[in-house]
Design a protein around this motif. Sequence first.
Motif, PDB file in Angstrom:
ATOM      1  N   LEU A  64      37.451  55.632  33.041  1.00 12.34           N
ATOM      2  CA  LEU A  64      38.054  56.661  34.064  1.00 12.34           C
ATOM      3  C   LEU A  64      37.676  56.210  35.416  1.00 12.34           C
ATOM      4  O   LEU A  64      36.508  56.171  35.709  1.00 12.34           O
ATOM      5  N   ILE A  65      38.362  56.375  36.172  1.00 11.67           N
ATOM      6  CA  ILE A  65      38.125  55.931  38.015  1.00 11.67           C
ATOM      7  C   ILE A  65      38.576  57.048  38.741  1.00 11.67           C
ATOM      8  O   ILE A  65      39.650  57.674  38.600  1.00 11.67           O
ATOM      9  N   GLN A  66      37.539  57.332  39.464  1.00 19.63           N
ATOM     10  CA  GLN A  66      38.007  58.711  40.623  1.00 19.63           C
ATOM     11  C   GLN A  66      38.677  57.960  41.592  1.00 19.63           C
ATOM     12  O   GLN A  66      38.075  57.812  42.789  1.00 19.63           O
ATOM     13  N   ALA A  67      39.917  57.820  41.475  1.00 16.18           N
ATOM     14  CA  ALA A  67      40.747  57.227  42.700  1.00 16.18           C
ATOM     15  C   ALA A  67      42.427  57.348  42.015  1.00 16.18           C
ATOM     16  O   ALA A  67      42.453  57.136  40.824  1.00 16.18           O
ATOM     17  N   PRO A  68      43.047  57.390  43.007  1.00 17.17           N
ATOM     18  CA  PRO A  68      44.520  57.492  42.519  1.00 17.17           C
ATOM     19  C   PRO A  68      45.065  56.080  41.958  1.00 17.17           C
ATOM     20  O   PRO A  68      44.636  55.013  42.209  1.00 17.17           O
ATOM     21  N   ALA A  69      46.100  56.018  41.105  1.00 17.91           N
ATOM     22  CA  ALA A  69      46.764  54.608  40.655  1.00 17.91           C
ATOM     23  C   ALA A  69      47.130  53.847  41.527  1.00 17.91           C
ATOM     24  O   ALA A  69      46.810  52.602  41.574  1.00 17.91           O
ATOM     25  N   SER A  70      47.390  54.382  42.878  1.00 12.41           N
ATOM     26  CA  SER A  70      47.935  53.285  43.891  1.00 12.41           C
ATOM     27  C   SER A  70      46.834  52.597  44.328  1.00 12.41           C
ATOM     28  O   SER A  70      46.894  51.308  44.598  1.00 12.41           O
ATOM     29  N   VAL A  71      45.616  53.118  44.326  1.00 13.67           N
ATOM     30  CA  VAL A  71      44.306  52.146  44.630  1.00 13.67           C
ATOM     31  C   VAL A  71      43.790  51.557  43.760  1.00 13.67           C
ATOM     32  O   VAL A  71      43.624  50.440  43.824  1.00 13.67           O
ATOM     33  N   VAL A  72      43.832  51.939  42.492  1.00 13.38           N
ATOM     34  CA  VAL A  72      43.643  51.189  41.382  1.00 13.38           C
ATOM     35  C   VAL A  72      44.421  49.858  41.098  1.00 13.38           C
ATOM     36  O   VAL A  72      43.915  48.841  41.053  1.00 13.38           O
ATOM     37  N   TRP A  73      45.669  49.907  41.198  1.00 11.51           N
ATOM     38  CA  TRP A  73      46.538  49.025  41.269  1.00 11.51           C
ATOM     39  C   TRP A  73      46.065  47.751  42.196  1.00 11.51           C
ATOM     40  O   TRP A  73      46.426  46.999  41.916  1.00 11.51           O
ATOM     41  N   GLN A  74      45.807  48.149  43.526  1.00  7.96           N
ATOM     42  CA  GLN A  74      45.589  46.992  44.406  1.00  7.96           C
ATOM     43  C   GLN A  74      44.309  46.286  43.938  1.00  7.96           C
ATOM     44  O   GLN A  74      44.159  45.043  44.391  1.00  7.96           O
ATOM     45  N   HIS A  75      43.337  46.869  43.291  1.00 12.16           N
ATOM     46  CA  HIS A  75      42.302  46.107  42.668  1.00 12.16           C
ATOM     47  C   HIS A  75      42.416  45.459  41.468  1.00 12.16           C
ATOM     48  O   HIS A  75      41.443  44.649  41.177  1.00 12.16           O
ATOM     49  N   ILE A  76      43.539  45.586  40.850  1.00 15.59           N
ATOM     50  CA  ILE A  76      43.581  44.763  39.587  1.00 15.59           C
ATOM     51  C   ILE A  76      44.411  43.499  39.552  1.00 15.59           C
ATOM     52  O   ILE A  76      44.562  42.581  39.017  1.00 15.59           O
ATOM     53  N   THR A  77      45.378  43.734  40.713  1.00 16.62           N
ATOM     54  CA  THR A  77      46.504  42.395  40.723  1.00 16.62           C
ATOM     55  C   THR A  77      45.756  41.124  41.435  1.00 16.62           C
ATOM     56  O   THR A  77      45.962  40.254  40.962  1.00 16.62           O
ATOM     57  N   ARG A  78      44.722  41.656  42.211  1.00 14.33           N
ATOM     58  CA  ARG A  78      43.868  40.517  42.790  1.00 14.33           C
ATOM     59  C   ARG A  78      42.509  41.067  42.766  1.00 14.33           C
ATOM     60  O   ARG A  78      42.252  42.423  43.037  1.00 14.33           O
ATOM     61  N   VAL A  79      41.662  40.283  42.389  1.00  9.98           N
ATOM     62  CA  VAL A  79      40.005  40.718  42.379  1.00  9.98           C
ATOM     63  C   VAL A  79      39.312  39.656  43.466  1.00  9.98           C
ATOM     64  O   VAL A  79      39.174  38.747  42.970  1.00  9.98           O
ATOM     65  N   PRO A  80      38.784  39.995  44.647  1.00  9.01           N
ATOM     66  CA  PRO A  80      38.229  39.328  45.482  1.00  9.01           C
ATOM     67  C   PRO A  80      36.805  38.988  44.705  1.00  9.01           C
ATOM     68  O   PRO A  80      36.295  39.465  43.758  1.00  9.01           O
ATOM     69  N   ALA A  81      36.056  37.938  45.336  1.00 11.54           N
ATOM     70  CA  ALA A  81      34.770  37.420  44.801  1.00 11.54           C
ATOM     71  C   ALA A  81      33.788  38.455  44.285  1.00 11.54           C
ATOM     72  O   ALA A  81      33.572  39.412  45.140  1.00 11.54           O
ATOM     73  N   ILE A  82      33.451  38.391  43.109  1.00 13.92           N
ATOM     74  CA  ILE A  82      32.474  39.270  42.493  1.00 13.92           C
ATOM     75  C   ILE A  82      31.075  38.841  42.718  1.00 13.92           C
ATOM     76  O   ILE A  82      30.563  37.673  42.274  1.00 13.92           O
ATOM     77  N   SER A  83      30.223  39.575  43.378  1.00 15.22           N
ATOM     78  CA  SER A  83      28.799  39.022  43.651  1.00 15.22           C
ATOM     79  C   SER A  83      28.104  39.453  42.420  1.00 15.22           C
ATOM     80  O   SER A  83      28.330  40.115  41.524  1.00 15.22           O
ATOM     81  N   THR A  84      26.946  38.605  42.383  1.00 13.42           N
ATOM     82  CA  THR A  84      25.938  38.831  41.021  1.00 13.42           C
ATOM     83  C   THR A  84      25.474  40.067  41.130  1.00 13.42           C
ATOM     84  O   THR A  84      25.414  40.642  39.995  1.00 13.42           O
ATOM     85  N   ALA A  85      25.274  41.018  42.222  1.00 14.13           N
ATOM     86  CA  ALA A  85      24.730  42.132  42.268  1.00 14.13           C
ATOM     87  C   ALA A  85      25.560  43.257  41.387  1.00 14.13           C
ATOM     88  O   ALA A  85      25.276  44.261  41.031  1.00 14.13           O
ATOM     89  N   GLU A  86      26.950  42.879  41.553  1.00 18.13           N
ATOM     90  CA  GLU A  86      27.992  43.736  40.955  1.00 18.13           C
ATOM     91  C   GLU A  86      28.077  43.740  39.391  1.00 18.13           C
ATOM     92  O   GLU A  86      28.656  44.640  39.048  1.00 18.13           O
ATOM     93  N   LEU A  87      27.366  42.719  39.022  1.00 17.49           N
ATOM     94  CA  LEU A  87      27.533  42.752  37.317  1.00 17.49           C
ATOM     95  C   LEU A  87      26.246  42.964  36.809  1.00 17.49           C
ATOM     96  O   LEU A  87      25.041  42.356  37.076  1.00 17.49           O
ATOM     97  N   ALA A  88      25.991  43.944  36.082  1.00 14.57           N
ATOM     98  CA  ALA A  88      24.787  44.211  35.219  1.00 14.57           C
ATOM     99  C   ALA A  88      24.515  43.433  34.022  1.00 14.57           C
ATOM    100  O   ALA A  88      25.305  42.639  33.781  1.00 14.57           O
ATOM    101  N   PRO A  89      23.082  43.253  34.071  1.00 12.66           N
ATOM    102  CA  PRO A  89      22.612  42.136  33.016  1.00 12.66           C
ATOM    103  C   PRO A  89      23.390  42.411  31.700  1.00 12.66           C
ATOM    104  O   PRO A  89      23.708  43.561  31.180  1.00 12.66           O
ATOM    105  N   SER A  90      23.558  41.223  30.747  1.00 11.92           N
ATOM    106  CA  SER A  90      24.180  41.495  29.720  1.00 11.92           C
ATOM    107  C   SER A  90      23.752  40.406  28.522  1.00 11.92           C
ATOM    108  O   SER A  90      23.457  39.042  29.154  1.00 11.92           O
ATOM    109  N   LEU A  91      23.641  40.531  27.540  1.00 13.28           N
ATOM    110  CA  LEU A  91      23.365  39.616  26.263  1.00 13.28           C
ATOM    111  C   LEU A  91      24.501  38.525  26.308  1.00 13.28           C
ATOM    112  O   LEU A  91      24.069  37.140  26.197  1.00 13.28           O
TER     113      LEU A  91
END
Length: 227
Positions: A64-91
Motif C-alpha cells: 500500500l502506497i500513500q500516493a495517487p496512482a498517477s505518481v506510482v505509475w511514473q515510478h514503475i514504468t522506469r526505475v532510476p538507479a537504486i542505491s545500496t542504501a535503499e535496499l534492506a539486508p536480505s537472506l
Amino acid sequence: MILPLFIFTATIGAKLYDMWAAKRPPRDRSFTVAVFIIAPFLAGTFETWYAAPTDFRRVENTILIQAPASVVWQHITRVPAISTAELAPSLVDKLGFPRPVKATLTYEGVGGVRHATFERGVEFIETVDVWEPQRRLSFSIKPNTATIPPTTFDEHVTIGGRFFDVLHGTYELHAVSPTQTRLVLYSQQRLSTRLNFYAGLWTDYIMGDIQERILTVIRKRCETPAI
C-alpha cells in the motif's frame, strides 16, 4: 539451499540403517553398509530414465502506497538507479543473488522494451504486452544471456536454463483513495526439476523477496516529496 533437504534425507537414511542393522549379526553389517552406499547411485541411474516435470508457478506481492496512482505509475514504468542504501539486508543477498539496479524503457506503450538491470551484469529484456496507464503494466521476460557471466549463477538457478526461468511480470495499480494506491506485482516462473515440490519453496521465497524489495523501493520513492 539443498542443506535442509539433505539433513532430512540423511536422517531418514540413518534411521533406516539403524533399524536394518539392529536385526543383523555383526558379520552382516559390512554388507549392509555397502548396500546403503550403493543404493543412491543406483537410484540416480533410474532417475535419468524419466524426464523432469515442468511446473508453472506464480508469485505475488502487494504493498500500500500513500500516493495517487498517477505518481506510482511514473515510478514503475522506469526505475532510476537504486542505491545500496535503499535496499534492506536480505537472506537472498547472502545466497549470492544479484541486487536490482535499475529499469529503463525504450518507449511508452505496447511493444516498448524495458531493460531491467541487476548487479554483476545480469539483465532482463522485458517486452511490454499490456499498457494501461495508471492501471496495469505487463511484460514478457527474457534473460539477456549475452551480458550474464557464466559464473554469476549455479546451473540449477540459472534464469533461462533448463531448470528455471522467469516468463512474465505484471504490475497492477488499484486506487484505494485519491491519495492511496495498492500496488500488486506478480510474476510467472517455469520450474523443471525432479524435486519441484522442494525447489518451488525456494523459488517462491526468492522471487517473493526480490519483488518485495522492489515494491518497497517504489513505495519510498513515491512517498518522498520531490525536492
